[in-house]
Write an enzyme that holds these catalytic residues in place. Structure first.
Site, short mmCIF file in Angstrom:
data_model
loop_
_atom_site.label_atom_id
_atom_site.label_comp_id
_atom_site.label_asym_id
_atom_site.label_seq_id
_atom_site.Cartn_x
_atom_site.Cartn_y
_atom_site.Cartn_z
N ASP A 34 -7.54 4.03 14.15
CA ASP A 34 -7.01 3.14 15.20
C ASP A 34 -5.52 3.34 15.42
OD1 ASP A 34 -9.55 2.00 15.46
OD2 ASP A 34 -9.10 0.40 14.04
N GLU A 198 -15.63 -2.04 21.78
CA GLU A 198 -14.45 -2.66 21.18
C GLU A 198 -13.22 -1.82 21.49
OE1 GLU A 198 -15.31 -2.74 17.00
OE2 GLU A 198 -15.39 -0.56 16.82
#
Length: 319
Positions: A34, A198
């Site tokens: 991420d 997401e």
């Protein structure tokens, strides 16, 4: 260099897509789950990533060499939730002369989550002040999951929006100040047939706001790989307004399962996602993300930092 990608199953359709391989990366190119990147005025690039209480790496260019500098929040978060010592999904933004780092406090597979924020005037390790919760919180039974926050400003205005969400009823949006919520939460993307979405990122290019998000299974590939085409991949919808509504290239609403594939598994790149988009002064708009290199291994700890230039000339992002 462009090579022919593997056949993917996406939204029930077989797609044969050509993607560019990731650009070069040297130094510490793993430890990059991420990622979120930004370039400081002195030319130093900063990369923030999940793990290590938000790991900070720096480099003189996007290609590296990347070097570890320490944790953004070495004491963890002041938010009183499980997971406050294992912070996820950083997102970095410059507002005025201050840098704001959004992060998630959660544990895998639950809705007991919150989005926090920290502030620094320099980006350097050791300079971050934890401001705690933004007010975006969730618990079991909530209409959304409060993780993966991404800040965007509506150009020419003082309007800031935090886009966030994971699995539970898709992607959501709320106005922020930017340290606290200011308004009601509303949904911007959802797929009733596949809730595995997401990690939203909103990027303005030309006349449109592009909502990028990750879809599919993100993790644990070394133990259990999903069916082909169900691993992490990067999707997009767009809107002419910062507030939406967003739709894909075929005009399908992003709230009804819409989403155009931007980047999927190909060659030795597997499960790209956790993405961001950055207007780089040297390379123009770039898409960056984590992925596993199948020549090395599938473990979460082996995820590497990848990036590519994006071509928006068609009105849609092409890697």
């Amino acid at each position: 260099m462009v090579k022919l990608a593997n056949a993917l199953t996406t939204l029930g359709l077989q797609a044969l897509v050509a993607y560019a391989l990731p650009e070069a990366c040297s130094g510490v190119c793993n430890n990059s789950h991420d990622p979120s990147i930004i370039r400081r005025n002195d030319g130093t690039y900063f990369r923030f990533s999940t793990g290590g209480k938000i790991a900070i790496h720096t480099a003189p260019s996007l290609t590296g060499p990347w070097a570890y500098q320490g944790a953004a929040l070495p004491s963890g978060s002041s938010i009183n939730l499980a997971g406050n010592q294992d912070l996820w999904a950083p997102d970095i933004s410059l507002v005025g002369d201050q840098y704001y780092l959004y992060y998630s406090v959660s544990t895998f597979g639950v809705q007991d989550s919150a989005i926090g924020v920290a502030r620094s005037s320099s980006l350097d390790a050791g300079t971050w002040t934890d401001l705690g919760s933004t007010g975006v919180v969730s618990s079991a039974g909530a209409a959304y999951n409060a993780i993966d926050g991404n800040l965007i400003n509506e150009p020419g205005t003082s309007n800031y929006f935090l886009t966030f969400g994971s699995f539970w009823n898709g992607i959501h949006r709320v106005r922020v100040t930017p340290t606290q919520t200011h308004g009601s939460v509303y949904q911007v993307a959802f797929d009733p047939s596949d809730t595995a979405m997401e990690g939203p990122t909103v990027f303005k290019n030309g006349d449109y706001y592009y909502l990028f998000f990750s879809k599919g299974s993100c993790c644990g590939y070394d133990a259990n790989r999903p069916a082909a085409g169900k691993e992490y991949r990067i999707m997009v919808c767009r809107s002419s307004a910062a507030t939406g509504p967003f739709a894909d290239k075929n005009g399908k609403s992003c709230q009804s399962g819409g989403g155009t594939l931007v980047l999927g598994s190909h060659d030795w790149v597997y499960g790209p996602g956790g993405q961001g988009v950055y207007q780089d002064p040297t390379n123009g708009p770039v898409l960056y993300y984590h992925y596993v290199d199948t020549r090395i291994g599938y473990a979460d700890g082996q995820k590497k930092f990848g990036w590519n230039k994006i071509d928006f000339s068609s009105g849609w992002p092409v890697v």
